[in-house]
Design a protein around this motif. Structure first.
Motif, PDB file in Angstrom:
ATOM      1  N   LEU A  64       0.856  -1.185   0.000  1.00  0.00           N
ATOM      2  CA  LEU A  64       0.000   0.000   0.000  1.00  0.00           C
ATOM      3  C   LEU A  64       0.890   1.232   0.000  1.00  0.00           C
ATOM      4  O   LEU A  64       1.821   1.332   0.808  1.00  0.00           O
ATOM      5  CB  LEU A  64      -0.888   0.013   1.251  1.00  0.00           C
ATOM      6  N   THR A  65       0.601   2.177  -0.886  1.00  0.00           N
ATOM      7  CA  THR A  65       1.252   3.487  -0.863  1.00  0.00           C
ATOM      8  C   THR A  65       0.194   4.531  -0.550  1.00  0.00           C
ATOM      9  O   THR A  65      -0.817   4.630  -1.254  1.00  0.00           O
ATOM     10  CB  THR A  65       1.938   3.799  -2.198  1.00  0.00           C
ATOM     11  N   TRP A  66       0.428   5.288   0.509  1.00  0.00           N
ATOM     12  CA  TRP A  66      -0.529   6.302   0.996  1.00  0.00           C
ATOM     13  C   TRP A  66       0.119   7.668   0.829  1.00  0.00           C
ATOM     14  O   TRP A  66       1.159   7.945   1.422  1.00  0.00           O
ATOM     15  CB  TRP A  66      -0.844   6.028   2.461  1.00  0.00           C
ATOM     16  N   THR A  67      -0.500   8.534   0.031  1.00  0.00           N
ATOM     17  CA  THR A  67      -0.013   9.899  -0.164  1.00  0.00           C
ATOM     18  C   THR A  67      -1.086  10.883   0.271  1.00  0.00           C
ATOM     19  O   THR A  67      -2.232  10.794  -0.177  1.00  0.00           O
ATOM     20  CB  THR A  67       0.370  10.157  -1.626  1.00  0.00           C
ATOM     21  N   SER A  68      -0.701  11.809   1.143  1.00  0.00           N
ATOM     22  CA  SER A  68      -1.600  12.869   1.589  1.00  0.00           C
ATOM     23  C   SER A  68      -0.983  14.219   1.234  1.00  0.00           C
ATOM     24  O   SER A  68       0.122  14.533   1.696  1.00  0.00           O
ATOM     25  CB  SER A  68      -1.845  12.798   3.100  1.00  0.00           C
ATOM     26  N   ARG A  69      -1.689  14.984   0.393  1.00  0.00           N
ATOM     27  CA  ARG A  69      -1.259  16.356   0.080  1.00  0.00           C
ATOM     28  C   ARG A  69      -2.210  17.301   0.803  1.00  0.00           C
ATOM     29  O   ARG A  69      -3.405  17.356   0.504  1.00  0.00           O
ATOM     30  CB  ARG A  69      -1.273  16.611  -1.422  1.00  0.00           C
ATOM     31  N   LEU A  70      -1.661  18.022   1.763  1.00  0.00           N
ATOM     32  CA  LEU A  70      -2.447  18.875   2.649  1.00  0.00           C
ATOM     33  C   LEU A  70      -2.216  20.337   2.303  1.00  0.00           C
ATOM     34  O   LEU A  70      -1.066  20.781   2.187  1.00  0.00           O
ATOM     35  CB  LEU A  70      -2.049  18.628   4.106  1.00  0.00           C
ATOM     36  N   ARG A  71      -3.300  21.098   2.161  1.00  0.00           N
ATOM     37  CA  ARG A  71      -3.195  22.548   1.918  1.00  0.00           C
ATOM     38  C   ARG A  71      -3.867  23.300   3.059  1.00  0.00           C
ATOM     39  O   ARG A  71      -5.007  22.979   3.445  1.00  0.00           O
ATOM     40  CB  ARG A  71      -3.834  22.937   0.594  1.00  0.00           C
ATOM     41  N   ASN A  72      -3.181  24.279   3.578  1.00  0.00           N
ATOM     42  CA  ASN A  72      -3.724  25.128   4.648  1.00  0.00           C
ATOM     43  C   ASN A  72      -4.733  26.101   4.043  1.00  0.00           C
ATOM     44  O   ASN A  72      -4.368  27.034   3.330  1.00  0.00           O
ATOM     45  CB  ASN A  72      -2.584  25.876   5.329  1.00  0.00           C
ATOM     46  N   ALA A 100      11.364  11.248  -0.738  1.00  0.00           N
ATOM     47  CA  ALA A 100      10.912  12.562  -1.210  1.00  0.00           C
ATOM     48  C   ALA A 100      10.266  13.387  -0.108  1.00  0.00           C
ATOM     49  O   ALA A 100      10.022  14.594  -0.296  1.00  0.00           O
ATOM     50  CB  ALA A 100       9.930  12.387  -2.368  1.00  0.00           C
ATOM     51  N   ASN A 101       9.973  12.779   1.040  1.00  0.00           N
ATOM     52  CA  ASN A 101       9.290  13.507   2.108  1.00  0.00           C
ATOM     53  C   ASN A 101      10.222  14.525   2.761  1.00  0.00           C
ATOM     54  O   ASN A 101      11.396  14.229   2.999  1.00  0.00           O
ATOM     55  CB  ASN A 101       8.796  12.538   3.190  1.00  0.00           C
ATOM     56  N   PRO A 102       9.702  15.705   3.104  1.00  0.00           N
ATOM     57  CA  PRO A 102      10.498  16.627   3.905  1.00  0.00           C
ATOM     58  C   PRO A 102      10.784  16.004   5.267  1.00  0.00           C
ATOM     59  O   PRO A 102       9.921  15.376   5.863  1.00  0.00           O
ATOM     60  CB  PRO A 102       9.599  17.863   4.029  1.00  0.00           C
ATOM     61  N   GLY A 103      12.013  16.130   5.739  1.00  0.00           N
ATOM     62  CA  GLY A 103      12.382  15.555   7.026  1.00  0.00           C
ATOM     63  C   GLY A 103      12.779  14.098   6.969  1.00  0.00           C
ATOM     64  O   GLY A 103      13.000  13.481   8.016  1.00  0.00           O
ATOM     65  N   GLU A 149       2.006  27.727   6.538  1.00  0.00           N
ATOM     66  CA  GLU A 149       1.504  29.069   6.279  1.00  0.00           C
ATOM     67  C   GLU A 149       0.207  28.999   5.471  1.00  0.00           C
ATOM     68  O   GLU A 149      -0.079  27.995   4.817  1.00  0.00           O
ATOM     69  CB  GLU A 149       2.551  29.888   5.523  1.00  0.00           C
ATOM     70  N   PRO A 150      -0.623  30.051   5.494  1.00  0.00           N
ATOM     71  CA  PRO A 150      -1.854  30.051   4.705  1.00  0.00           C
ATOM     72  C   PRO A 150      -1.562  29.762   3.227  1.00  0.00           C
ATOM     73  O   PRO A 150      -0.660  30.359   2.632  1.00  0.00           O
ATOM     74  CB  PRO A 150      -2.400  31.469   4.895  1.00  0.00           C
ATOM     75  N   GLY A 151      -2.281  28.810   2.658  1.00  0.00           N
ATOM     76  CA  GLY A 151      -2.108  28.437   1.261  1.00  0.00           C
ATOM     77  C   GLY A 151      -0.960  27.487   0.997  1.00  0.00           C
ATOM     78  O   GLY A 151      -0.788  27.015  -0.132  1.00  0.00           O
ATOM     79  N   GLU A 152      -0.169  27.152   2.015  1.00  0.00           N
ATOM     80  CA  GLU A 152       0.982  26.274   1.830  1.00  0.00           C
ATOM     81  C   GLU A 152       0.555  24.817   1.755  1.00  0.00           C
ATOM     82  O   GLU A 152      -0.393  24.390   2.421  1.00  0.00           O
ATOM     83  CB  GLU A 152       1.975  26.462   2.986  1.00  0.00           C
ATOM     84  N   ASP A 153       1.281  24.049   0.933  1.00  0.00           N
ATOM     85  CA  ASP A 153       1.042  22.613   0.788  1.00  0.00           C
ATOM     86  C   ASP A 153       2.108  21.813   1.521  1.00  0.00           C
ATOM     87  O   ASP A 153       3.268  22.231   1.601  1.00  0.00           O
ATOM     88  CB  ASP A 153       1.066  22.193  -0.684  1.00  0.00           C
ATOM     89  N   LEU A 154       1.712  20.665   2.030  1.00  0.00           N
ATOM     90  CA  LEU A 154       2.627  19.678   2.597  1.00  0.00           C
ATOM     91  C   LEU A 154       2.218  18.316   2.057  1.00  0.00           C
ATOM     92  O   LEU A 154       1.067  17.900   2.212  1.00  0.00           O
ATOM     93  CB  LEU A 154       2.557  19.674   4.131  1.00  0.00           C
ATOM     94  N   THR A 155       3.152  17.631   1.405  1.00  0.00           N
ATOM     95  CA  THR A 155       2.876  16.308   0.847  1.00  0.00           C
ATOM     96  C   THR A 155       3.737  15.261   1.540  1.00  0.00           C
ATOM     97  O   THR A 155       4.953  15.411   1.645  1.00  0.00           O
ATOM     98  CB  THR A 155       3.153  16.273  -0.668  1.00  0.00           C
TER      99      THR A 155
END
Length: 304
Positions: A155-163, A241-244, A272-278
Motif C-alpha cells: 500500500l502506498t498512501w499519499t496525503s497532500r495537505l493545503r492550509n 521525497a518527504n520533507p524531514g 503558512e496560509p495556502g501552503e502545501d505539505l505532501t
C-alpha cells in the motif's frame, strides 16, 4: 484459490460508504470512507481490515483502551489547539484533558477510482474541519494497492495537505507540548491484540525498546496470530521525497501494538496560509518473519 488471486489481479467494489480491495475471493483491504465514529473520537476515514495474502487480519478497530485507534489512518493530535486524533488532548502542565476541540476529517468527492492490471488506486478530496466546523485543511489523498506476490502486497498512501484556514497552522504532538515519548501523529497503525509483545526492527537494527523517536528509513513489526498461530509482518517505509526524511518513529509493542510515521515527534510543523505539505508512506503487508536482507529489499522496491 481463484485465477485472480493466482495472477495477483486486484479488483475494487464500492458500497455503503466503503471500498473493498479484492484479490480473488479475499478482501485484502477495506477503506471505510464515512465511518459512524462518535464526535469525541474525531471521525475520519480509515483502512480496516488489512489482511495478508493468507487472509490474516493485521489491524484492529475501536480497541477498548483507545476507541479512536482505527486500523490505519492519517491524523493529527495537535493542530493549533484542535484535536483530530480523538479522545482527550494533552495540555502542558495539566496532562490529558477533555476539551471541546475534537475535529473531523470528511470525504468531499472522489477524484478517481482506478482498477488496472496489477494495481488499484483511490483518489479523493477530504476536508479537515474544526469542532466549530471551520475548514482548516483540504487534503488530496491517494491510496494505491499493488505489487502483489504470493506472500506480500504493498500500500502506498499519499496525503497532500493545503492550509485553507487563512492563518498559520502549527502541527505538533504531545511531545512538542511537553509529554515525553508521545510523539504520535500522521499515518498511524493499530495492530491486533495478539500482536502485543511483537518484534520490532528498524533499518539499522534497533528494537522496540530503543526505536521510539529514532529516525530510520524503515521499520518492521512482526506479530503472531491467535488460532492459526501464523506470523505476519508489516513493513513501514518512509519516502525519500518527504520533507524531514527519514522519519522519526512512534512505536510500541506493549501494552498495545502501534506504529506511527511521526513527522512531528521532535518539532512542530508550521504551515503558512495556502501552503502545501505532501507526505508519502509505504506499507508492505507480509506473511511470515522475513530476515533483514529481504526487508531492506522490499523497502527499496516500495520506495523506488
Amino acid at each position: 484459490m481463484s485465477r485472480a488471486a493466482v495472477d495477483g489481479a486486484l479488483e475494487l467494489a464500492e458500497d455503503d460508504g466503503r471500498v473493498r480491495v479484492h484479490l480473488g475471493d479475499l478482501v485484502l483491504a477495506e477503506y471505510v470512507v464515512a465511518p459512524p465514529t462518535p464526535a469525541g473520537d474525531s471521525p475520519k476515514p480509515y483502512l480496516h481490515p488489512l489482511r495478508t495474502t493468507a487472509g490474516e487480519t493485521v489491524t484492529a478497530v475501536r480497541p477498548h483502551d483507545h476507541t479512536w485507534h482505527n486500523g490505519l489512518q492519517f491524523t493529527m493530535a495537535h493542530l493549533s489547539g484542535e484535536n483530530f486524533w480523538g479522545g482527550r488532548t494533552y495540555v502542558r502542565g495539566r496532562g490529558y484533558t477533555p476539551l471541546d476541540n475534537n475535529g473531523s476529517v470528511g470525504h468531499v468527492r472522489w477524484e478517481s477510482i482506478v482498477s488496472e492490471a496489477g494495481y488499484c488506486e483511490l483518489r479523493h478530496e477530504l476536508a479537515w474541519r474544526t469542532a466549530a466546523g471551520r475548514r482548516w485543511l483540504t487534503e488530496h489523498r491517494t491510496l494505491r494497492f499493488g505489487d502483489v506476490s504470493a506472500d506480500s502486497w504493498t500500500l502506498t498512501w499519499t496525503s497532500r495537505l493545503r492550509n485553507t484556514s487563512n492563518q498559520e497552522l502549527r502541527w505538533g504532538s504531545p511531545v512538542t507540548e511537553g509529554r515525553d515519548t508521545a510523539g504520535y501523529g500522521g499515518l498511524f497503525w493499530r495492530g491486533p491484540r495478539s500482536f502485543v509483545g511483537g518484534t520490532v526492527r528498524t533499518s539499522d537494527g534497533r528494537a522496540a525498546d530503543d526505536a521510539m523517536g529514532h529516525r530510520a528509513p524503515w521499520l518492521a513489526f512482526t506479530g503472531r496470530h491467535d488460532e492459526s498461530l501464523r506470523t505476519s509482518t508489516l513493513l513501514f517505509a518512509d519516502s525519500p521525497a518527504n520533507p524531514g526524511f527519514p522519519t522519526a518513529w512512534y512505536v510500541r509493542a506493549e501494552p498495545f501494538p502501534v506504529v506511527s510515521f511521526a513527522a512531528t515527534y521532535h518539532r512542530p510543523w508550521l504551515l503558512e496560509p495556502g501552503e502545501d505539505l505532501t507526505l508519502t508512506h509505504h506499507v508492505v503487508v507480509l506473511e511470515g518473519d522475513p530476515d533483514p536482507a529481504r526487508l531492506a529489499e522490499l523497502a527499496a522496491r516500495a520506495t523506488d
